[in-house]
Design an enzyme around this catalytic site. Structure first.
Site, PDB file in Angstrom:
ATOM      1  N   GLU A  51       0.866  -0.972  -0.004  1.00  0.00           N
ATOM      2  CA  GLU A  51       0.046   0.005   0.063  1.00  0.00           C
ATOM      3  C   GLU A  51       0.820   1.112   0.112  1.00  0.00           C
ATOM      4  O   GLU A  51       2.093   1.256   0.526  1.00  0.00           O
ATOM      5  CB  GLU A  51      -0.949   0.106   1.458  1.00  0.00           C
ATOM      6  CG  GLU A  51      -1.658  -1.114   1.488  1.00  0.00           C
ATOM      7  CD  GLU A  51      -2.432  -0.952   2.686  1.00  0.00           C
ATOM      8  OE1 GLU A  51      -2.843   0.100   3.294  1.00  0.00           O
ATOM      9  OE2 GLU A  51      -2.783  -2.000   3.290  1.00  0.00           O
TER      10      GLU A  51
ATOM     11  N   CYS B  18       3.193   8.164   1.363  1.00  0.00           N
ATOM     12  CA  CYS B  18       3.752   7.147   2.736  1.00  0.00           C
ATOM     13  C   CYS B  18       4.086   5.834   1.692  1.00  0.00           C
ATOM     14  O   CYS B  18       3.014   5.341   1.074  1.00  0.00           O
ATOM     15  CB  CYS B  18       2.539   7.119   3.612  1.00  0.00           C
ATOM     16  SG  CYS B  18       2.784   5.887   4.568  1.00  0.00           S
TER      17      CYS B  18
ATOM     18  N   CYS C 140       4.964  -7.361   7.879  1.00  0.00           N
ATOM     19  CA  CYS C 140       6.184  -6.718   8.841  1.00  0.00           C
ATOM     20  C   CYS C 140       6.085  -7.758  10.104  1.00  0.00           C
ATOM     21  O   CYS C 140       5.337  -8.617  10.063  1.00  0.00           O
ATOM     22  CB  CYS C 140       5.413  -5.549   9.278  1.00  0.00           C
ATOM     23  SG  CYS C 140       6.863  -4.713  10.612  1.00  0.00           S
TER      24      CYS C 140
ATOM     25  N   CYS D  55       3.787  -5.575  16.513  1.00  0.00           N
ATOM     26  CA  CYS D  55       3.103  -4.493  17.159  1.00  0.00           C
ATOM     27  C   CYS D  55       1.499  -4.865  17.382  1.00  0.00           C
ATOM     28  O   CYS D  55       1.099  -5.260  16.539  1.00  0.00           O
ATOM     29  CB  CYS D  55       3.157  -3.072  16.782  1.00  0.00           C
ATOM     30  SG  CYS D  55       4.983  -2.487  16.503  1.00  0.00           S
TER      31      CYS D  55
ATOM     32  N   CYS E 145      -1.169  -2.937  15.164  1.00  0.00           N
ATOM     33  CA  CYS E 145      -0.962  -2.806  13.741  1.00  0.00           C
ATOM     34  C   CYS E 145      -1.549  -3.831  12.685  1.00  0.00           C
ATOM     35  O   CYS E 145      -1.091  -4.998  13.020  1.00  0.00           O
ATOM     36  CB  CYS E 145       0.737  -2.532  13.602  1.00  0.00           C
ATOM     37  SG  CYS E 145       1.191  -2.158  11.673  1.00  0.00           S
TER      38      CYS E 145
ATOM     39  N   SER F  85       8.325   5.272  16.839  1.00  0.00           N
ATOM     40  CA  SER F  85       7.087   4.735  17.226  1.00  0.00           C
ATOM     41  C   SER F  85       7.403   4.737  18.981  1.00  0.00           C
ATOM     42  O   SER F  85       7.782   3.367  19.182  1.00  0.00           O
ATOM     43  CB  SER F  85       6.556   3.651  16.542  1.00  0.00           C
ATOM     44  OG  SER F  85       6.424   4.070  15.271  1.00  0.00           O
TER      45      SER F  85
ATOM     46  N   CYS G  88      -2.418   2.431   7.860  1.00  0.00           N
ATOM     47  CA  CYS G  88      -1.390   1.188   7.652  1.00  0.00           C
ATOM     48  C   CYS G  88      -1.813  -0.241   7.593  1.00  0.00           C
ATOM     49  O   CYS G  88      -2.512  -0.679   8.586  1.00  0.00           O
ATOM     50  CB  CYS G  88      -0.441   1.382   8.928  1.00  0.00           C
ATOM     51  SG  CYS G  88       1.019   0.699   8.701  1.00  0.00           S
TER      52      CYS G  88
END
Ligand code: SAH
Length: 343
Positions: free
Chosen positions: A89, A102, A109, A113, A116, A212, A331
């Site tokens: 994305e 972005c 990933c 987290c 997320c 973050s 995200c």
């Protein structure tokens, strides 16, 4: 297959020599590729050379598979297709200081987290520098006259977990013969890979480092982010202090407010204590609720209360504007939705 867009001009020269071509063509090919051209559009090269290049490798590694445009603010959310069938994305936002893109740095990933969406299915693979650059070319192709002016590495993926390709991307995207986007207009966001943060400080790339943080202490941070079990908050803040010292640039702390977890005024007080004296800025954002996890955002009043504690304590802070709320702007959300709709 060679990904030509991921090569520095010197490397492109070597490749051309090896192919029996004149090295001076490298400059022409480099600037074509970085304008988003395909081999067939490189009209100042002979047809024979264009065909030879196409047989040896790839021109544009990314294409747009789907675009959603926000009715609220014109934000565009792209679903980009990669050549191996994966998709990633990107989000293009229109700010008064210019178009801001972005980009993603990995397919998925592996940082885990809890809040997320990008990490729900783990990391499929790293993106190459050319694939990160290709997202910028695609976004530019949708703009009239204007070009992408700022880039944030805040899409899916952990940029410092794909260190070499991300650094290569940063050098290529800021190359004077390429897109020439100023490094000062680029932000790299990390969940806090401490050794890589130290290494990155030595690259002498004046990008803005965003951390973050999302918590005022180790125990809350560990609830939200597995990386906090590996590196303590103090080690992480030390790596930020080192970055500030080496680059002269302030660090931005991202702080997503999670109801009942990190969003009380006492947390704001604790955060202010931890950040006192640092050359930094805090970006507050109410968590985008991810329904798979039991974590929820906060109200505007809660954001305001948190912000006002920080202000009283002279910590520079703002509430980050949310863009593209109507198009799964956050995200990992669009990729996930599309993958679910079209298995
Ligand atoms: N891996 C990098 C960059 C990608 S995430 C990092 O961790 O910084 C980009 C930003 O979005 C990070 O600050 C991340 O913590 C935040 N984010 C992820 N999911 C979110 C959510 N549901 N609500 C608000 N912010 C979120």
């Amino acid at each position: 297959m060679i990904e030509f867009m991921g090569l520095y001009p010197e490397e492109l020269k070597e490749k051309l020599s090896a192919m029996g071509e004149k090295p001076f063509r490298a400059g022409q090919i480099f600037s074509w590729l970085h304008k988003g051209a395909s081999f067939s559009e490189m009209t100042n090269l002979s047809l024979a050379l264009r065909e030879k290049l196409a047989a040896a490798g790839i021109d544009q590694p990314v294409s747009i598979r789907e675009t959603r445009v926000s009715q609220l603010d014109g934000t565009k959310k792209f679903l980009f297709a990669l050549r191996d069938g994966n998709c990633i994305e990107g989000v293009l936002m229109h700010y008064h200081y210019g178009a801001t893109l972005c980009v993603s740095t990995q397919v998925g990933c592996r940082m885990g987290c809890r809040f997320c969406a990008s990490t729900l299915d783990g990391c499929v693979r790293n993106l190459t520098a050319a694939e990160i650059l290709g997202q910028v070319q695609c976004a530019n192709s949708t703009l009239d006259g204007e070009k992408v002016h700022n880039i944030v590495l805040m899409g899916s993926g952990e940029p410092l977990d794909n260190y070499d390709e991300v650094v290569r991307f940063l050098r290529l995207v800021s190359h004077p013969q390429g897109l020439n986007i100023g490094l000062r207009h680029i932000s790299l966001s990390t969940c806090g890979l401490v050794p890589q943060m130290h290494r990155f400080a030595e690259e002498k790339l004046p990008v803005t480092l965003s951390l973050s943080l999302h918590a005022p202490n180790d125990s809350i941070r560990r609830e939200l982010m597995p990386i906090a079990n590996r590196y303590s908050m103090e080690e992480t803040l030390d790596a930020c202090r080192n970055y500030i010292e080496k680059t002269g640039r302030r660090v931005v702390f991202e702080y997503a407010l999670v109801d009942g977890v990190n969003a009380d005024e006492k947390h704001a007080e604790e955060l202010a204590d931890r950040l006192r004296g640092m050359q930094c800025h805090v970006n507050l954002i109410p968590l985008n609720t991810v329904k798979e996890r039991n974590l929820f955002g906060v109200t505007e009043n809660q954001v305001r209360a948190f912000l006002s504690v920080l202000e009283k304590r002279h910590i520079s802070a703002t509430r980050r504007r949310e863009m593209g709320d109507d198009i799964e702007g956050a995200c990992g959300q669009l990729r996930k939705k599309v993958m679910e709709e079209k298995p």
